[in-house]
Design a protein around this motif. Structure first.
Motif, PDB file in Angstrom:
ATOM      1  N   ARG A 153       0.811  -1.207   0.123  1.00 30.58           N
ATOM      2  CA  ARG A 153      -0.028   0.011  -0.038  1.00 30.58           C
ATOM      3  C   ARG A 153       1.068   1.254   0.195  1.00 30.58           C
ATOM      4  NH1 ARG A 153      -5.156   1.558   1.144  1.00 30.58           N
ATOM      5  NH2 ARG A 153      -5.525   3.230   2.432  1.00 30.58           N
ATOM      6  N   VAL A 155       0.800   5.316   0.567  1.00 31.50           N
ATOM      7  CA  VAL A 155       0.087   6.460   1.190  1.00 31.50           C
ATOM      8  C   VAL A 155       0.917   7.877   1.218  1.00 31.50           C
ATOM      9  CG1 VAL A 155      -0.908   7.511   3.197  1.00 31.50           C
ATOM     10  CG2 VAL A 155      -1.203   4.980   3.031  1.00 31.50           C
ATOM     11  N   ARG A 170      -5.051  11.210  -6.538  1.00 32.51           N
ATOM     12  CA  ARG A 170      -6.212  10.659  -6.273  1.00 32.51           C
ATOM     13  C   ARG A 170      -7.102  10.280  -7.203  1.00 32.51           C
ATOM     14  NH1 ARG A 170      -7.493  15.198  -1.928  1.00 32.51           N
ATOM     15  NH2 ARG A 170      -6.782  14.309   0.198  1.00 32.51           N
ATOM     16  N   ASP A 178      -2.644   5.144  -2.750  1.00 35.08           N
ATOM     17  CA  ASP A 178      -3.842   4.491  -2.355  1.00 35.08           C
ATOM     18  C   ASP A 178      -4.450   5.360  -1.397  1.00 35.08           C
ATOM     19  OD1 ASP A 178      -3.450   1.686  -3.529  1.00 35.08           O
ATOM     20  OD2 ASP A 178      -1.480   1.703  -2.331  1.00 35.08           O
ATOM     21  N   ALA A 179      -3.833   6.313  -0.817  1.00 40.76           N
ATOM     22  CA  ALA A 179      -4.416   7.180   0.053  1.00 40.76           C
ATOM     23  C   ALA A 179      -3.744   8.579   0.009  1.00 40.76           C
ATOM     24  CB  ALA A 179      -4.768   6.701   1.431  1.00 40.76           C
TER      25      ALA A 179
END
Length: 231
Positions: A153, A155, A170, A178-179
């Motif tokens: 992931r 971030v 985004r 992913d974030a």
């Protein structure tokens, strides 16, 4: 209007936000040089390992602060097609800039880590931290590097950024990150430094010192535990 006293202040506030919903099994990766003091504070709040992820902006030759792309470790490269087109930069010039900055990336990675291997990212959350995002080219390259190194992931966390840069990270069916966590995204954004009272340049020696201290603290913590991880 200044939003943060300095990078340490920004890092503590960013860490507090991330601690509200901490990402699973994170490795905090500061983008040198200015992102490392911010990342160090985030790592301290989250109790996570700290490392660098070396990325270099590739600037338009006659306007170096304008990023036409970025390069980083693991051979990653990202181009800002809009800037290249608007500035009428030819392919040969772009490639020359990428070669020059890639050599700098390799040298800095060795210097910052002192020859040590990077903290493994396989199966973990790569938490990419910078002191701010203007165009987004550098952080996009950093995301590509983290994925190439096996992060489960990715971030991105920053104190301040342009709304357009955040939207670029985004958007799409396969977003770059992913974030994304950002404390402030003002519509009137002009430059990252305008959001800090103290935005003095971060020296290589400061980056090296922060990383050495973080590694020593991690190693001391391991020594206090037994072989099975117990105290």
């Amino acid at each position: 209007m200044h939003g943060f006293a300095d990078r340490a202040d920004a890092g503590r506030r960013l860490g507090a936000r991330l601690a509200e919903d901490p990402p699973p099994d994170p490795v905090v990766l500061g983008l040198p040089r200015g992102g490392v003091p911010v990342a160090a504070e985030v790592a301290g709040v989250l109790g996570a390992p700290l490392d660098v992820l070396v990325v270099r902006k590739v600037g338009v030759p006659w306007q170096p602060e304008l990023a036409m792309g970025a390069v980083g470790e693991e051979g990653a490269a990202v181009r800002n097609a809009d800037v290249i087109r608007a500035a009428a930069v030819d392919e040969e010039t772009v490639r020359a800039g990428e070669r020059r900055e890639r050599a700098e990336v390799e040298g800095r990675a060795r210097r910052f880590r002192g020859g040590r291997a990077p903290v493994p990212l396989v199966g973990r959350t790569a938490l990419l931290v910078d002191d701010g995002i203007a165009t987004g080219a550098t952080v996009r390259a950093a995301c590509a590097i983290a994925r190439a190194r096996g992060a489960a992931r990715v971030v991105v966390a920053v104190p301040v950024a342009t709304p357009d840069a955040l939207a670029g990270l985004r958007s799409g069916a396969s977003p770059v990150a992913d974030a994304v966590v950002c404390l402030d995204a003002p519509e009137g954004f002009m430059a990252v430094g305008m959001h800090y009272v103290d935005f003095r340049q971060t020296a290589d020696e400061e980056v090296i010192g922060i990383l050495d201290a973080a590694r020593s603290a991690t190693e001391d913590g391991r020594e206090e535990r037994g072989p099975d991880g117990s105290w």
